[in-house]
Design a protein around this motif. Structure first.
Motif, short mmCIF file in Angstrom:
data_model
loop_
_atom_site.label_atom_id
_atom_site.label_comp_id
_atom_site.label_asym_id
_atom_site.label_seq_id
_atom_site.Cartn_x
_atom_site.Cartn_y
_atom_site.Cartn_z
N ASP A 1 0.79 -1.25 0.06
CA ASP A 1 0.00 0.03 0.07
C ASP A 1 0.86 1.22 -0.02
N LYS A 2 1.82 1.31 0.87
CA LYS A 2 2.57 2.55 0.91
C LYS A 2 3.34 2.71 -0.29
N ASN A 3 3.40 1.74 -1.29
CA ASN A 3 4.24 2.19 -2.79
C ASN A 3 3.34 2.83 -3.85
N LEU A 4 1.99 2.74 -3.33
CA LEU A 4 0.91 3.27 -4.29
C LEU A 4 0.80 4.74 -4.30
N SER A 5 0.73 5.27 -5.37
CA SER A 5 0.55 6.99 -5.44
C SER A 5 -0.75 7.31 -4.55
N GLU A 6 -0.79 8.48 -3.83
CA GLU A 6 -1.96 8.86 -3.59
C GLU A 6 -3.03 9.34 -4.26
N LYS A 7 -2.35 9.41 -5.56
CA LYS A 7 -3.54 10.01 -6.65
C LYS A 7 -4.38 9.11 -7.38
N LEU A 8 -3.90 7.67 -7.03
CA LEU A 8 -4.82 6.48 -7.49
C LEU A 8 -6.18 6.43 -7.05
N CYS A 9 -6.83 6.03 -7.77
CA CYS A 9 -8.42 6.03 -7.47
C CYS A 9 -8.83 4.53 -7.73
N PHE A 10 -9.14 3.91 -6.92
CA PHE A 10 -9.87 2.28 -6.92
C PHE A 10 -11.20 2.22 -7.10
N GLN A 11 -11.41 0.96 -7.90
CA GLN A 11 -12.59 0.63 -8.25
C GLN A 11 -13.10 -0.67 -7.74
N GLY A 12 -14.07 -0.50 -6.96
CA GLY A 12 -14.38 -2.04 -6.30
C GLY A 12 -15.64 -2.52 -6.93
N ASN A 13 -15.70 -3.83 -7.05
CA ASN A 13 -16.80 -4.58 -7.98
C ASN A 13 -17.50 -5.56 -6.88
N LEU A 14 -18.75 -5.19 -6.85
CA LEU A 14 -19.87 -6.25 -6.28
C LEU A 14 -20.14 -7.20 -7.14
N ASP A 15 -20.10 -8.46 -7.12
CA ASP A 15 -20.63 -9.46 -7.84
C ASP A 15 -22.24 -9.09 -8.05
N PRO A 16 -22.72 -9.25 -9.34
CA PRO A 16 -23.83 -8.77 -9.75
C PRO A 16 -24.96 -10.03 -9.20
N MET A 17 -24.43 -11.12 -9.01
CA MET A 17 -25.35 -12.45 -8.49
C MET A 17 -25.52 -12.01 -7.00
N ILE A 18 -24.54 -11.59 -6.21
CA ILE A 18 -24.90 -11.19 -4.93
C ILE A 18 -25.99 -9.79 -4.66
N LEU A 19 -25.98 -9.01 -5.69
CA LEU A 19 -27.19 -7.88 -5.64
C LEU A 19 -28.46 -8.69 -5.93
N LEU A 20 -28.38 -9.57 -6.79
CA LEU A 20 -29.45 -10.37 -7.07
C LEU A 20 -30.05 -11.07 -5.97
N VAL A 21 -29.25 -11.66 -5.12
CA VAL A 21 -29.81 -12.20 -4.01
C VAL A 21 -30.26 -11.33 -2.99
N GLY A 22 -29.46 -10.34 -2.65
CA GLY A 22 -29.65 -9.10 -1.63
C GLY A 22 -29.58 -9.52 -0.18
N GLY A 23 -30.37 -8.92 0.56
CA GLY A 23 -30.34 -9.26 2.07
C GLY A 23 -29.17 -9.08 2.46
N GLN A 24 -28.79 -10.02 3.69
CA GLN A 24 -27.64 -9.95 4.48
C GLN A 24 -26.52 -10.16 3.67
N LEU A 25 -26.40 -11.20 2.86
CA LEU A 25 -25.36 -11.44 1.83
C LEU A 25 -24.78 -10.28 1.17
N MET A 26 -25.77 -9.68 0.68
CA MET A 26 -25.50 -8.30 -0.12
C MET A 26 -24.80 -7.17 0.82
N LYS A 27 -25.58 -7.02 1.96
CA LYS A 27 -24.96 -6.00 2.68
C LYS A 27 -23.62 -6.18 3.18
N LYS A 28 -23.45 -7.54 3.89
CA LYS A 28 -21.84 -8.04 4.22
C LYS A 28 -21.07 -7.58 2.84
#
Length: 71
Positions: A1-28
């Protein structure tokens, strides 16, 4: 982590199947992504977009969760 530039912007991907299921699994899974990106520039998104059969309520719940998330 300390080797990465502070200018970087990360992108996080939630699996669309988890969104489909929803509920506590999706929230977690969403919370795990958000916590993992603490103190970083970050874009929350889905891996491949919303599946056609995904209940709109799940999408609304996820958007609310992400918008209201506090570390």
């Amino acid at each position: 982590d300390k080797n990465l530039s502070e200018k970087l912007c990360f992108q996080g991907n939630l699996d669309p199947m988890i969104l489909l299921v929803g509920g506590q699994l999706m929230k977690k899974a969403a919370n795990d992504i958000l916590i993992g990106m603490k103190n970083r520039k970050f874009i929350f998104n889905l891996g491949h977009g919303v599946l056609p059969q995904t209940p709109i309520e799940n999408v609304e719940e996820l958007v609310k969760l992400v918008k209201n998330f506090r570390y």
